[in-house]
Write a protein that holds these residues in place. Structure first.
Motif, PDB file in Angstrom:
ATOM      1  N   GLU A 118      45.743  56.370  26.562  1.00 13.76           N
ATOM      2  CA  GLU A 118      46.195  55.007  26.894  1.00 13.76           C
ATOM      3  C   GLU A 118      45.180  53.950  26.465  1.00 13.76           C
ATOM      4  O   GLU A 118      45.340  52.774  26.776  1.00 13.76           O
ATOM      5  N   PHE A 119      44.116  54.356  25.757  1.00 16.34           N
ATOM      6  CA  PHE A 119      43.089  53.375  25.402  1.00 16.34           C
ATOM      7  C   PHE A 119      43.647  52.256  24.522  1.00 16.34           C
ATOM      8  O   PHE A 119      43.144  51.127  24.562  1.00 16.34           O
ATOM      9  N   ASN A 120      44.733  52.529  23.785  1.00 12.55           N
ATOM     10  CA  ASN A 120      45.313  51.439  22.977  1.00 12.55           C
ATOM     11  C   ASN A 120      45.786  50.294  23.871  1.00 12.55           C
ATOM     12  O   ASN A 120      45.498  49.120  23.601  1.00 12.55           O
ATOM     13  N   SER A 121      46.492  50.642  24.977  1.00 14.17           N
ATOM     14  CA  SER A 121      46.947  49.588  25.909  1.00 14.17           C
ATOM     15  C   SER A 121      45.753  48.921  26.593  1.00 14.17           C
ATOM     16  O   SER A 121      45.722  47.700  26.740  1.00 14.17           O
ATOM     17  N   HIS A 126      42.402  44.206  27.377  1.00 14.20           N
ATOM     18  CA  HIS A 126      41.031  43.681  27.455  1.00 14.20           C
ATOM     19  C   HIS A 126      40.861  42.530  26.462  1.00 14.20           C
ATOM     20  O   HIS A 126      40.394  41.457  26.820  1.00 14.20           O
ATOM     21  N   TYR A 127      41.242  42.776  25.214  1.00 13.85           N
ATOM     22  CA  TYR A 127      40.970  41.789  24.154  1.00 13.85           C
ATOM     23  C   TYR A 127      41.721  40.490  24.429  1.00 13.85           C
ATOM     24  O   TYR A 127      41.161  39.391  24.315  1.00 13.85           O
ATOM     25  N   PRO A 186      59.899  47.365  31.645  1.00 12.42           N
ATOM     26  CA  PRO A 186      60.918  48.422  31.554  1.00 12.42           C
ATOM     27  C   PRO A 186      60.346  49.688  30.917  1.00 12.42           C
ATOM     28  O   PRO A 186      59.330  49.618  30.222  1.00 12.42           O
ATOM     29  N   PHE A 187      61.015  50.821  31.131  1.00 10.46           N
ATOM     30  CA  PHE A 187      60.454  52.081  30.646  1.00 10.46           C
ATOM     31  C   PHE A 187      60.161  52.027  29.140  1.00 10.46           C
ATOM     32  O   PHE A 187      60.969  51.572  28.346  1.00 10.46           O
ATOM     33  N   ALA A 188      58.985  52.495  28.786  1.00  7.33           N
ATOM     34  CA  ALA A 188      58.607  52.684  27.380  1.00  7.33           C
ATOM     35  C   ALA A 188      57.796  53.973  27.323  1.00  7.33           C
ATOM     36  O   ALA A 188      57.152  54.361  28.306  1.00  7.33           O
ATOM     37  N   ILE A 189      57.844  54.654  26.185  1.00  7.35           N
ATOM     38  CA  ILE A 189      57.133  55.927  26.021  1.00  7.35           C
ATOM     39  C   ILE A 189      55.628  55.703  26.242  1.00  7.35           C
ATOM     40  O   ILE A 189      55.071  54.748  25.715  1.00  7.35           O
ATOM     41  N   PRO A 190      54.984  56.596  27.042  1.00  7.28           N
ATOM     42  CA  PRO A 190      53.538  56.458  27.238  1.00  7.28           C
ATOM     43  C   PRO A 190      52.779  56.370  25.912  1.00  7.28           C
ATOM     44  O   PRO A 190      53.131  57.042  24.950  1.00  7.28           O
ATOM     45  N   SER A 191      51.781  55.515  25.878  1.00  7.11           N
ATOM     46  CA  SER A 191      50.903  55.291  24.713  1.00  7.11           C
ATOM     47  C   SER A 191      51.598  54.573  23.551  1.00  7.11           C
ATOM     48  O   SER A 191      50.990  54.417  22.495  1.00  7.11           O
TER      49      SER A 191
END
Ligand SMILES: [Zn+2]
Length: 273
Positions: A118-121, A126-127, A186-191
């Motif tokens: 999940e570091f992309n999210s 953060h940015y 709403p639901f979205a695929i993890p990562s």
């Protein structure tokens, strides 16, 4: 935004450990679920605790953060175990010039292959926050509190207004601690990029967001434990709502007038009630 003296690396690792322990106590991080990341603008000495260094490509460019540091939990690590041996579960990134790559510092005790998926999210939020507010500190937690996640499966709670007017009515403190309410994605695929994009937008307006049918993401520019508190406040609110549903909805909850009076007394700006 923090004022000096800034917390040392060991304090930050300890606070990540305490947050992980609390999230586990409230059953919001079963198995290896959940992840934590922390951004700090001030330099810290990493090599003593994290002597191994390797290059990494960041999930997105963060050109304004060159030379700055992230502490991030490893994929598959258990949040409840950070407190016992933080260096086994955490990696530190220092962003390179240009912001597309970084150096990953880890320990000989490292027990993960990669950082959390999940570091992309985390990095996108953060940015977005750091650039918008200029904060020198930012903490993000992803956790999976069961009552809140359960309610996100019930269609009527998938509307942000319904979710907030029903959850924020059980204790006077809830609106004080979550004056912007709880965001809903709403639901979205993890990562996935869809989850990342929707989370980033919702966290511009809220300090915590529900990921439908999955969990939550919470942020704080004061401390990692403050972000964990937000998960706990929202989960406690969901627990009351769940209790009320189970009891045949016999509870009244605080009325909108009562909540507005609380907000006037404690000078809370809010638009939910
Ligand atoms: Zn998750």
């Amino acid at each position: 935004m923090l004022q000096p003296p800034y917390p040392e690396l060991d304090n930050l690792l300890e606070m990540m450990g305490e947050a992980g322990k609390r999230l586990s106590e409230i059953e919001a991080s079963e198995g290896a679920a959940g992840n934590i990341s922390v951004y700090l603008q001030w330099p810290v000495e990493l090599r003593t605790r994290f002597p191994l260094v390797e290059p990494i490509v960041l999930p997105q460019p963060v050109p304004k953060l060159a030379g700055e540091t992230f502490l991030v939990t490893g994929s598959g690590r258990r949040l409840r175990e950070i407190i016992d041996e933080p260096v086994a579960s955490i990696g530190c990134i220092v962003v390179d010039e240009g912001g597309e790559t970084g150096k990953l510092f880890t320990s000989h005790q490292r027990r993960f292959e990669r950082l959390t998926s999940e570091f992309n999210s985390h990095l996108a939020v953060h940015y977005d926050q750091i650039v918008a507010s200029g904060t020198n500190f930012h903490a993000i937690i992803h956790a999976q509190p069961p009552h809140l996640t359960y309610l996100s499966h019930v269609p009527r709670y998938q509307a942000e207004n319904y979710l907030n007017t029903h959850l924020l009515r059980w204790q006077p403190e809830t609106i004080i601690n979550l004056p912007e309410g709880i965001g809903f994605v709403p639901f979205a695929i993890p990562s996935s990029p869809e989850l990342m994009d929707a989370t980033l937008k919702s966290l511009r307006q809220h300090r915590i967001v529900v990921w439908a049918k999955h969990g939550v993401m919470a942020r704080s520019d004061v401390s990692v434990k403050r972000a964990a508190d937000r998960v706990e406040y929202a989960e406690t609110a969901a627990k009351y709502e769940y209790l009320n549903l189970s009891a045949g909805e016999i509870g009244e909850g605080l009325s909108p007038d009562e909540i507005r009076a609380i907000c006037t007394t404690f000078k809370v700006q809010q638009k939910i009630f």
